[in-house]
Design a protein around this motif. Structure first.
Motif, PDB file in Angstrom:
ATOM      1  N   TRP A 166       0.846  -1.192   0.000  1.00 47.61           N
ATOM      2  CA  TRP A 166       0.000   0.000   0.000  1.00 47.61           C
ATOM      3  C   TRP A 166       0.880   1.240   0.000  1.00 47.61           C
ATOM      4  CZ3 TRP A 166       0.739  -3.523   3.777  1.00 47.61           C
ATOM      5  CH2 TRP A 166       1.381  -3.091   4.952  1.00 47.61           C
ATOM      6  N   ALA A 167       0.308   2.336  -0.476  1.00 43.65           N
ATOM      7  CA  ALA A 167       1.035   3.609  -0.519  1.00 43.65           C
ATOM      8  C   ALA A 167       0.029   4.748  -0.468  1.00 43.65           C
ATOM      9  CB  ALA A 167       1.877   3.706  -1.796  1.00 43.65           C
ATOM     10  N   GLY A 168       0.362   5.769   0.279  1.00 44.69           N
ATOM     11  CA  GLY A 168      -0.485   6.950   0.354  1.00 44.69           C
ATOM     12  C   GLY A 168      -1.444   6.984   1.514  1.00 44.69           C
ATOM     13  N   LEU A 169      -1.518   5.892   2.265  1.00 44.81           N
ATOM     14  CA  LEU A 169      -2.372   5.848   3.456  1.00 44.81           C
ATOM     15  C   LEU A 169      -1.761   4.867   4.441  1.00 44.81           C
ATOM     16  CD1 LEU A 169      -5.625   3.746   2.854  1.00 44.81           C
ATOM     17  CD2 LEU A 169      -3.543   3.501   1.511  1.00 44.81           C
ATOM     18  N   PRO A 170      -2.047   5.038   5.742  1.00 46.39           N
ATOM     19  CA  PRO A 170      -1.552   4.066   6.713  1.00 46.39           C
ATOM     20  C   PRO A 170      -2.248   2.723   6.546  1.00 46.39           C
ATOM     21  CG  PRO A 170      -2.219   6.132   7.783  1.00 46.39           C
ATOM     22  CD  PRO A 170      -2.757   6.154   6.392  1.00 46.39           C
ATOM     23  N   ALA A 171      -1.616   1.672   7.012  1.00 44.73           N
ATOM     24  CA  ALA A 171      -2.236   0.348   6.957  1.00 44.73           C
ATOM     25  C   ALA A 171      -3.433   0.259   7.897  1.00 44.73           C
ATOM     26  CB  ALA A 171      -1.216  -0.724   7.313  1.00 44.73           C
ATOM     27  N   SER A 172      -3.340   0.919   9.033  1.00 41.45           N
ATOM     28  CA  SER A 172      -4.375   0.782  10.068  1.00 41.45           C
ATOM     29  C   SER A 172      -4.734   2.141  10.632  1.00 41.45           C
ATOM     30  CB  SER A 172      -3.876  -0.124  11.209  1.00 41.45           C
ATOM     31  OG  SER A 172      -3.504  -1.392  10.728  1.00 41.45           O
ATOM     32  N   ARG A 173      -5.961   2.231  11.145  1.00 38.76           N
ATOM     33  CA  ARG A 173      -6.296   3.408  11.937  1.00 38.76           C
ATOM     34  C   ARG A 173      -6.465   2.969  13.379  1.00 38.76           C
ATOM     35  NH1 ARG A 173     -11.804   5.291   8.815  1.00 38.76           N
ATOM     36  NH2 ARG A 173     -12.980   3.356   8.940  1.00 38.76           N
ATOM     37  N   ASP A 174      -5.889   3.749  14.252  1.00 38.20           N
ATOM     38  CA  ASP A 174      -5.738   3.382  15.650  1.00 38.20           C
ATOM     39  C   ASP A 174      -6.793   4.106  16.478  1.00 38.20           C
ATOM     40  OD1 ASP A 174      -4.870   2.746  18.180  1.00 38.20           O
ATOM     41  OD2 ASP A 174      -2.749   3.057  17.723  1.00 38.20           O
ATOM     42  N   TRP A 175      -7.701   3.314  17.040  1.00 41.49           N
ATOM     43  CA  TRP A 175      -8.774   3.879  17.852  1.00 41.49           C
ATOM     44  C   TRP A 175      -8.415   3.946  19.331  1.00 41.49           C
ATOM     45  CZ3 TRP A 175     -13.569   5.375  15.757  1.00 41.49           C
ATOM     46  CH2 TRP A 175     -13.760   5.055  14.403  1.00 41.49           C
ATOM     47  N   ARG A 176      -7.252   3.440  19.689  1.00 39.19           N
ATOM     48  CA  ARG A 176      -6.884   3.427  21.110  1.00 39.19           C
ATOM     49  C   ARG A 176      -6.768   4.851  21.643  1.00 39.19           C
ATOM     50  NH1 ARG A 176      -1.716  -0.417  20.562  1.00 39.19           N
ATOM     51  NH2 ARG A 176      -1.462   1.086  18.853  1.00 39.19           N
ATOM     52  N   GLY A 177      -7.313   5.045  22.804  1.00 35.67           N
ATOM     53  CA  GLY A 177      -7.331   6.378  23.395  1.00 35.67           C
ATOM     54  C   GLY A 177      -8.604   7.149  23.096  1.00 35.67           C
ATOM     55  N   GLU A 178      -9.349   6.732  22.053  1.00 36.04           N
ATOM     56  CA  GLU A 178     -10.648   7.342  21.792  1.00 36.04           C
ATOM     57  C   GLU A 178     -11.709   6.672  22.672  1.00 36.04           C
ATOM     58  OE1 GLU A 178     -11.581   8.140  17.705  1.00 36.04           O
ATOM     59  OE2 GLU A 178      -9.491   7.811  17.075  1.00 36.04           O
ATOM     60  N   ARG A 179     -12.905   7.216  22.624  1.00 34.90           N
ATOM     61  CA  ARG A 179     -13.936   6.725  23.558  1.00 34.90           C
ATOM     62  C   ARG A 179     -15.163   6.225  22.804  1.00 34.90           C
ATOM     63  NH1 ARG A 179     -12.593   7.597  28.706  1.00 34.90           N
ATOM     64  NH2 ARG A 179     -10.849   9.031  29.051  1.00 34.90           N
ATOM     65  N   ASP A 180     -15.820   5.223  23.406  1.00 26.70           N
ATOM     66  CA  ASP A 180     -17.047   4.713  22.810  1.00 26.70           C
ATOM     67  C   ASP A 180     -18.223   5.597  23.219  1.00 26.70           C
ATOM     68  OD1 ASP A 180     -17.804   4.021  25.393  1.00 26.70           O
ATOM     69  OD2 ASP A 180     -17.524   1.867  25.108  1.00 26.70           O
ATOM     70  N   ARG A 181     -19.445   5.195  22.865  1.00 22.20           N
ATOM     71  CA  ARG A 181     -20.619   6.033  23.137  1.00 22.20           C
ATOM     72  C   ARG A 181     -20.929   6.154  24.628  1.00 22.20           C
ATOM     73  NH1 ARG A 181     -25.337   3.919  19.360  1.00 22.20           N
ATOM     74  NH2 ARG A 181     -24.565   1.926  20.163  1.00 22.20           N
ATOM     75  N   ASP A 182     -20.395   5.214  25.412  1.00 24.06           N
ATOM     76  CA  ASP A 182     -20.602   5.291  26.857  1.00 24.06           C
ATOM     77  C   ASP A 182     -19.456   5.989  27.572  1.00 24.06           C
ATOM     78  OD1 ASP A 182     -23.053   3.906  26.784  1.00 24.06           O
ATOM     79  OD2 ASP A 182     -21.973   1.996  26.607  1.00 24.06           O
ATOM     80  N   GLY A 183     -18.500   6.511  26.795  1.00 21.35           N
ATOM     81  CA  GLY A 183     -17.388   7.231  27.398  1.00 21.35           C
ATOM     82  C   GLY A 183     -16.229   6.362  27.813  1.00 21.35           C
ATOM     83  N   ARG A 184     -16.317   5.053  27.546  1.00 19.58           N
ATOM     84  CA  ARG A 184     -15.202   4.168  27.907  1.00 19.58           C
ATOM     85  C   ARG A 184     -14.054   4.328  26.919  1.00 19.58           C
ATOM     86  NH1 ARG A 184     -19.687   0.665  28.338  1.00 19.58           N
ATOM     87  NH2 ARG A 184     -20.251   0.129  30.494  1.00 19.58           N
ATOM     88  N   GLU A 185     -12.860   4.361  27.424  1.00 16.72           N
ATOM     89  CA  GLU A 185     -11.687   4.505  26.568  1.00 16.72           C
ATOM     90  C   GLU A 185     -11.373   3.183  25.866  1.00 16.72           C
ATOM     91  OE1 GLU A 185      -6.930   5.541  26.897  1.00 16.72           O
ATOM     92  OE2 GLU A 185      -8.312   6.318  28.417  1.00 16.72           O
ATOM     93  N   LEU A 186     -11.150   3.250  24.566  1.00 15.89           N
ATOM     94  CA  LEU A 186     -10.764   2.065  23.795  1.00 15.89           C
ATOM     95  C   LEU A 186      -9.280   1.794  24.023  1.00 15.89           C
ATOM     96  CD1 LEU A 186     -12.610   2.900  20.445  1.00 15.89           C
ATOM     97  CD2 LEU A 186     -13.410   1.466  22.327  1.00 15.89           C
ATOM     98  N   THR A 187      -8.961   0.543  24.306  1.00 11.87           N
ATOM     99  CA  THR A 187      -7.576   0.208  24.655  1.00 11.87           C
ATOM    100  C   THR A 187      -6.928  -0.789  23.694  1.00 11.87           C
ATOM    101  OG1 THR A 187      -8.307  -1.579  26.128  1.00 11.87           O
ATOM    102  CG2 THR A 187      -8.005   0.618  27.106  1.00 11.87           C
ATOM    103  N   ALA A 188      -7.720  -1.417  22.810  1.00  6.39           N
ATOM    104  CA  ALA A 188      -7.147  -2.477  21.977  1.00  6.39           C
ATOM    105  C   ALA A 188      -7.473  -2.361  20.492  1.00  6.39           C
ATOM    106  CB  ALA A 188      -7.621  -3.845  22.476  1.00  6.39           C
ATOM    107  N   THR A 189      -8.394  -1.501  20.105  1.00  7.06           N
ATOM    108  CA  THR A 189      -8.913  -1.526  18.738  1.00  7.06           C
ATOM    109  C   THR A 189      -7.969  -0.826  17.766  1.00  7.06           C
ATOM    110  OG1 THR A 189     -11.170  -1.526  19.584  1.00  7.06           O
ATOM    111  CG2 THR A 189     -10.854  -0.955  17.265  1.00  7.06           C
TER     112      THR A 189
END
Length: 251
Positions: A166-189
């Motif tokens: 691949w070129a021009g974009l990252p392989a993955s997007r990192d959701w860690r540190g963001e929060r779900d709808r209940d305000g819980r911090e994502l730690t593994a996604t």
């Protein structure tokens, strides 16, 4: 998000200008992701081979004989030799050949294809798919390019599209540190975006005699996320690989 196949591409042959052939048939928009099947990348790069290019050594002869005894089907030791030469590690020798390619992808038979190979017996994967993606991106003046392949999955039947370059974009997007709808911090996604794009493109490109190996993904948004180019697990972090190394087929 919209996906559409690039129609009318001819049979790709060694030395063909793949980017020019694609550019003649599609007008790319900013931020388009061009997903290109590894088969046509390999053909353009001259990765078509004959079985006679791989005279078998003792190990290839042993592997072919064992697989023939297990499956009851004739196995060509030249094919086993090709797999060995295209791999850095043979994780399984039976009941099938599970390998790591030279660019880190783990799949069956080093990804060598034996279908739709005019002028040869075998189609090898691109040597350096990341470089292939970067070159196509430059030649197409495209924002983003993904080189795709199909392979199976542990624990599930069937194959699906995956990214191998691949070129021009990252392989993955990192959701860690963001929060779900209940305000819980994502730690593994960590979402493998290039694999998801490859799988979506494969739905449009199809298999077999479809003849549409290039798919454009339009209006895909990566979003305001951290990105990562880590796609293939490091050996020391790969518990499945460690378990496979310790396992032996007794059939």
């Amino acid at each position: 998000m919209e996906l559409f196949a690039v129609e009318g591409l001819p049979e790709i042959e060694p030395g063909d200008d793949l980017a020019a052939l694609v550019a003649e048939r599609v007008d790319l928009a900013p931020d388009d992701v061009v997903c290109v099947a590894s088969t046509v990348v390999s053909k353009a790069e001259g990765r078509v081979a004959s079985l006679d290019d791989f005279p078998p050594g003792p190990r290839a002869n042993e592997i072919a004989a064992r697989l023939e005894a297990i499956t009851g089907e004739e196995k060509d030791p030249r094919f086993a030799q090709a797999v060995l030469e295209e791999s850095t590690e043979l994780l399984l020798e039976a009941p099938f050949l599970l390998t790591e390619t030279r660019f880190g992808h783990v799949n069956v038979n080093a990804g060598i294809d034996r279908s739709n190979v005019p002028g040869g017996d075998l189609l090898l994967l691109p040597k350096r798919p990341a470089e292939s993606a970067a070159r196509l991106r430059e030649e197409l003046a495209a924002d983003r390019v993904v080189v795709t392949d199909t392979c199976g999955r542990p624990f599930r039947h069937g194959q699906r599209g995956v990214a191998i370059g691949w070129a021009g974009l990252p392989a993955s997007r990192d959701w860690r540190g963001e929060r779900d709808r209940d305000g819980r911090e994502l730690t593994a996604t960590v979402e493998s975006v290039v694999d998801e794009l490859a799988a979506a493109a494969n739905l449009v490109a199809g298999e077999g005699a479809g003849g549409t190996p290039v798919v454009v993904v339009r209006d895909f948004e990566f979003g305001e996320h951290a990105g990562s180019d880590e796609l293939f697990r490091e050996v020391d972090d790969d518990l499945v690989r460690q378990a496979i190394r310790a396992w032996h087929f007794d059939g």
